[in-house]
Design an enzyme around this catalytic site. Structure first.
Site, PDB file in Angstrom:
ATOM      1  N   ASP A  85      27.257  78.825  81.560  1.00 26.16           N
ATOM      2  CA  ASP A  85      26.822  78.594  82.934  1.00 26.16           C
ATOM      3  C   ASP A  85      27.701  77.454  83.470  1.00 26.16           C
ATOM      4  O   ASP A  85      27.456  76.292  83.173  1.00 26.16           O
ATOM      5  CB  ASP A  85      25.344  78.199  82.893  1.00 26.16           C
ATOM      6  CG  ASP A  85      24.777  77.826  84.245  1.00 26.16           C
ATOM      7  OD1 ASP A  85      25.510  77.901  85.247  1.00 26.16           O
ATOM      8  OD2 ASP A  85      23.583  77.455  84.282  1.00 26.16           O
ATOM      9  N   ASP A  87      28.016  76.440  86.452  1.00 26.58           N
ATOM     10  CA  ASP A  87      27.525  75.935  87.738  1.00 26.58           C
ATOM     11  C   ASP A  87      28.490  76.347  88.863  1.00 26.58           C
ATOM     12  O   ASP A  87      28.837  77.506  88.972  1.00 26.58           O
ATOM     13  CB  ASP A  87      27.312  74.409  87.673  1.00 26.58           C
ATOM     14  CG  ASP A  87      26.182  74.035  86.724  1.00 26.58           C
ATOM     15  OD1 ASP A  87      25.320  74.890  86.466  1.00 26.58           O
ATOM     16  OD2 ASP A  87      26.164  72.895  86.239  1.00 26.58           O
ATOM     17  N   LYS A 120      25.589  70.620  92.098  1.00 26.85           N
ATOM     18  CA  LYS A 120      24.604  71.677  92.305  1.00 26.85           C
ATOM     19  C   LYS A 120      23.175  71.163  92.105  1.00 26.85           C
ATOM     20  O   LYS A 120      22.954  70.083  91.556  1.00 26.85           O
ATOM     21  CB  LYS A 120      24.881  72.870  91.390  1.00 26.85           C
ATOM     22  CG  LYS A 120      24.888  72.614  89.892  1.00 26.85           C
ATOM     23  CD  LYS A 120      23.503  72.479  89.221  1.00 26.85           C
ATOM     24  CE  LYS A 120      22.594  73.660  89.356  1.00 26.85           C
ATOM     25  NZ  LYS A 120      22.967  74.824  88.566  1.00 26.85           N
ATOM     26  N   ASN A 122      19.351  72.911  90.773  1.00 28.99           N
ATOM     27  CA  ASN A 122      18.787  74.103  90.141  1.00 28.99           C
ATOM     28  C   ASN A 122      18.191  75.032  91.204  1.00 28.99           C
ATOM     29  O   ASN A 122      17.585  74.587  92.177  1.00 28.99           O
ATOM     30  CB  ASN A 122      17.714  73.695  89.122  1.00 28.99           C
ATOM     31  CG  ASN A 122      17.190  74.897  88.355  1.00 28.99           C
ATOM     32  OD1 ASN A 122      16.247  75.552  88.796  1.00 28.99           O
ATOM     33  ND2 ASN A 122      17.806  75.205  87.238  1.00 28.99           N
ATOM     34  N   HIS A 189      20.753  86.652  91.574  1.00 28.47           N
ATOM     35  CA  HIS A 189      19.623  85.810  91.180  1.00 28.47           C
ATOM     36  C   HIS A 189      18.501  85.935  92.197  1.00 28.47           C
ATOM     37  O   HIS A 189      18.743  86.082  93.396  1.00 28.47           O
ATOM     38  CB  HIS A 189      20.076  84.349  91.064  1.00 28.47           C
ATOM     39  CG  HIS A 189      19.248  83.542  90.094  1.00 28.47           C
ATOM     40  ND1 HIS A 189      18.319  84.091  89.262  1.00 28.47           N
ATOM     41  CD2 HIS A 189      19.236  82.203  89.835  1.00 28.47           C
ATOM     42  CE1 HIS A 189      17.756  83.132  88.533  1.00 28.47           C
ATOM     43  NE2 HIS A 189      18.300  81.984  88.858  1.00 28.47           N
TER      44      HIS A 189
HETATM   45  C1  SPV Z   1      20.426  78.073  83.903  1.00 30.67           C
HETATM   46  O1  SPV Z   1      19.914  78.533  82.869  1.00 30.67           O
HETATM   47  O2  SPV Z   1      20.862  76.931  83.988  1.00 30.67           O
HETATM   48  C2  SPV Z   1      20.529  78.904  85.093  1.00 30.67           C
HETATM   49  C3  SPV Z   1      19.535  79.920  85.329  1.00 30.67           C
HETATM   50  O3  SPV Z   1      21.396  78.681  85.897  1.00 30.67           O
HETATM   51  S1  SPV Z   1      18.364  79.287  86.424  1.00 30.67           S
HETATM   52  O4  SPV Z   1      17.822  78.070  85.872  1.00 30.67           O
HETATM   53  O5  SPV Z   1      17.437  80.383  86.529  1.00 30.67           O
HETATM   54  O6  SPV Z   1      18.971  79.037  87.707  1.00 30.67           O
HETATM   55 MG    MG Z   2      22.197  76.879  85.700  1.00 23.67          MG
END
Ligand code: SPV
Ligand code: MG
Length: 294
Positions: A85, A87, A120, A122, A189
């Site tokens: 991930d 970001d 970023k 979450n 998402h």
């Molecule tokens: C992560 O696991 O850091 C993600 C997924 O980006 S979420 O938390 O669902 O955005």
């Molecule tokens: Mg993430």
């Protein structure tokens, strides 16, 4: 027998094949080993979980080189392909180029980049987070694809339009632009409690390129439904981190209350289990080969 495919190739195959694939979250060497031990084919290097493992928030508080070191421990600890991930890519196209080169060097099979701004936040925090300009983000993706040293490295483009309250039209428009920019897959998402947005997207997207989903919020949807929609890959995004928090809290509370270990011993992994997970036998064998006999 032919040698096993590279990790890059295996992630690519997981995304491309007909049969749906699953990625389990990991955030450390030990959690990566546990994902592999459980039989998962690949790992999601979750930004949320990797941050939390460092005691940090999912706001790019860890620098990108700290993330790189963390994911390197994960890559060293397993044979599985890892989708990191990444970001927003930690900056603009130029930061993305260097990130991709370094991930390839360290054996990380792919990166997921989301169309937001650095630093970023979450996706499950707040409403209407600002999105990146569609053309600027497409440039980040093109830069990623142009700089990957391994042909099989995968770049997954994550569309945050639905999360940020934009229309399905906007989500499709962005997915189209990112696909045209060379993304190997789209991560769509959603933070809804049901998978209706995912179903709506899949209906319109068809099989233009593989689609990845993260059913954290629509956890009740049967996995067979994702298969029927034509989803390529499902990410279980944070469940090893969350379960370890629960387990550690229980153990800490028990020992704090009892001032004694009797209640927890037998309910937790043994010290021997740690030796075996870390492959201590291999060190024993290597010692027999390399240490002088006294
Ligand atoms: C992560 O696991 O850091 C993600 C997924 O980006 S979420 O938390 O669902 O955005
Ligand atoms: Mg993430």
């Amino acid at each position: 027998p032919s040698p096993p495919a590279s990790r890059f190739r295996r992630l690519r195959d997981m995304l491309r094949r007909q049969e749906m694939a699953f990625l389990m979250e990991a955030h450390s060497g030990v959690s990566a080993k546990i994902a592999e031990e459980a039989g998962f084919e690949g790992i999601w290097g979750s930004g949320l979980s990797m941050s939390a493992a460092l005691g940090l928030r999912d706001n790019n508080e860890a620098s990108w080189t700290q993330v790189l070191d963390q994911v390197e421990y994960m890559a060293d600890a397993t044979t599985l392909p890892i989708l990191l991930d990444g970001d927003t890519g930690y900056g603009n196209f130029n930061n993305v180029r260097r990130l991709v080169r370094k991930l390839c060097e360290r054996g990380v099979a792919g990166v997921c980049l989301e169309d937001k701004l650095f630093p970023k936040t979450n996706s499950f925090i707040g409403e209407a987070q600002p999105l990146a300009d569609i053309h600027e983000f497409a440039g980040r993706l093109r830069a990623a694809k142009d700089s990957q040293p391994d042909d099989d490295f995968c770049v997954v483009a994550r569309v945050e339009a639905l999360i940020s309250g934009h229309s399905m039209d906007e989500a499709i428009r962005r997915a189209e632009a990112y696909h045209a920019a060379g993304a190997d897959a789209i991560l769509i998402h959603s933070k809804k409690r049901t998978a209706h947005e995912i179903a709506g997207f899949m209906e319109r997207w068809g099989d233009r390129c593989p689609v990845v989903i993260v059913p954290t919020m629509y956890y009740g949807t049967p996995t067979a439904a994702f298969r029927k929609m034509g989803v390529s890959t499902v990410i279980w995004a944070n469940h090893l981190m969350r379960s370890s928090i629960t387990a550690m809290r229980e153990t800490a509370a028990r020992i704090q209350a009892d001032q004694h270990l009797g209640e927890v011993e037998g309910r937790i992994a043994s010290v021997k289990d740690i030796f075996s997970l870390m492959n201590n036998d291999e060190l024993e064998e290597a010692g027999a080969r390399y240490l002088p006999v006294v």
